[in-house]
Design an enzyme around this catalytic site. Structure first.
Site, mmCIF file in Angstrom:
data_model
loop_
_atom_site.group_PDB
_atom_site.id
_atom_site.type_symbol
_atom_site.label_atom_id
_atom_site.label_comp_id
_atom_site.label_asym_id
_atom_site.label_seq_id
_atom_site.Cartn_x
_atom_site.Cartn_y
_atom_site.Cartn_z
ATOM 1 N N ILE A 10 0.707 -1.392 -0.159
ATOM 2 C CA ILE A 10 0.423 -0.001 -0.041
ATOM 3 C C ILE A 10 0.811 1.037 -0.168
ATOM 4 C CG2 ILE A 10 -2.374 1.150 1.097
ATOM 5 C CD1 ILE A 10 -2.990 -1.441 1.996
ATOM 6 N N ASP A 11 1.086 1.911 -1.144
ATOM 7 C CA ASP A 11 1.608 3.077 -0.946
ATOM 8 C C ASP A 11 0.636 4.520 -0.887
ATOM 9 O OD1 ASP A 11 4.418 4.933 -1.828
ATOM 10 O OD2 ASP A 11 3.125 5.664 -2.920
ATOM 11 N N THR B 101 0.219 5.160 2.518
ATOM 12 C CA THR B 101 -0.389 4.202 3.814
ATOM 13 C C THR B 101 -1.027 5.362 4.304
ATOM 14 O OG1 THR B 101 1.101 2.765 3.789
ATOM 15 C CG2 THR B 101 -0.236 2.789 5.964
ATOM 16 N N ASP C 101 8.464 2.517 -3.565
ATOM 17 C CA ASP C 101 7.821 3.377 -4.053
ATOM 18 C C ASP C 101 7.899 3.626 -5.559
ATOM 19 O OD1 ASP C 101 6.702 3.379 -1.352
ATOM 20 O OD2 ASP C 101 9.388 4.987 -1.282
#
Ligand code: IPD
Length: 261
Positions: A88-89, A91, A212
């Site tokens: 989950i980029d 968050t 990322d």
């Protein structure tokens, strides 16, 4: 690796990232999934981050036996066939119900990005790319912005506690003083995806981690944009600065930021 082996991985990874995005979306509705552990200053991990990463690692390992490096569980950094996952980029956004978060999965062969997938499930946006085959959002081919935007450049500047806040503030000040408008939206992967779509003209961050950007950098280059050699040196293990932008913005950005592409 043969083109057929790569194609098999592309089909597999796209389906997996779709499933992972749906899983994260469903977990948002379960309060326990949002329980946070603190990793650092303004840096959290939720149960959903861990569950999504575990799903991706398990499936890839079982299907191909390739190495996987993930934000939450770590992993290898120097394998010939290496997947890099951010479960989950964004968050912070995810926690707040702000739809600007995504699952990001990149595949590197001998250190060079070959495949990139980003699923912004809460926005119903699936980004896909394969080296030499273009970049797409929900099947529509992407292209970075054209020079028509040069009168009103718009870039995202990312920030994290890994660099001093003054560095970020100074960067924003330099850009805005040069009439380059800035944004900060909380997901480096989606910032790069937006460079690929032309919704913004560039993305810069003084330090960012490989998970990322592993998918997003390929999206940008496949959409005709320019990026720095992020994976050079120790980039996979320790991260690096990232600069990605439309070709017409390169000289302006490198001059303002005193940073070479
Ligand atoms: C962060 C986001 C943010 C970027 C940071 C990252 P996370 O990742 O991508 O936009 O500026 O550098 O650490 O913690 O949300 O996965």
């Amino acid at each position: 690796m043969t083109p057929a082996c790569l194609a098999r991985r592309a089909i597999f990874a796209e389906a997996l990232v779709r499933e992972a995005g749906d899983m994260a979306l469903q977990m948002r509705r379960v309060p326990e999934s949002l329980a946070v552990e603190t990793k650092g200053v303004r840096d959290f991990v939720t149960a959903a981050d861990k569950a999504v990463e575990a799903l991706i690692v398990t499936r890839i390992t079982r299907a191909f036996g390739d190495a996987v490096l993930g934000e939450e569980l770590g992993g290898a950094v120097d394998a010939e066939t290496l997947w890099i996952v951010d479960p989950i980029d964004g968050t912070y956004n995810y926690l707040h119900g702000n739809p600007r978060w995504c699952v990001s999965l990149g595949f590197l062969l001998d250190g060079r990005p070959e495949l990139g997938f980003i699923n912004a499930a809460q926005r119903d946006a699936m980004y896909t790319s394969q080296r030499g085959h273009g970049a797409f959002r929900n099947g529509q081919r992407l292209a970075v912005s054209g020079a028509a935007m040069s009168a009103a450049p718009l870039v995202e500047v990312g920030v994290s506690s890994r660099k001093p806040l003054d560095d970020y503030l100074g960067t924003v000040k330099r850009l805005m003083s040069a009439n380059v408008e800035t944004r900060r939206c909380g997901s480096g992967a989606l910032g790069l995806a937006q460079v690929a779509t032309g919704e913004i003209d560039g993305y810069f961050e003084r330090h960012i981690n490989a998970w990322d950007v592993a998918a997003g950098l390929l999206l940008v280059t496949e959409a005709g944009g320019c990026v720095n050699d992020f994976f050079a040196g120790d980039g996979i293990r320790n991260g690096n600065p990232v600069l990605a932008c439309a070709p017409w913005l390169v000289s302006q950005m490198t001059a303002i930021l005193e940073f070479d592409l």
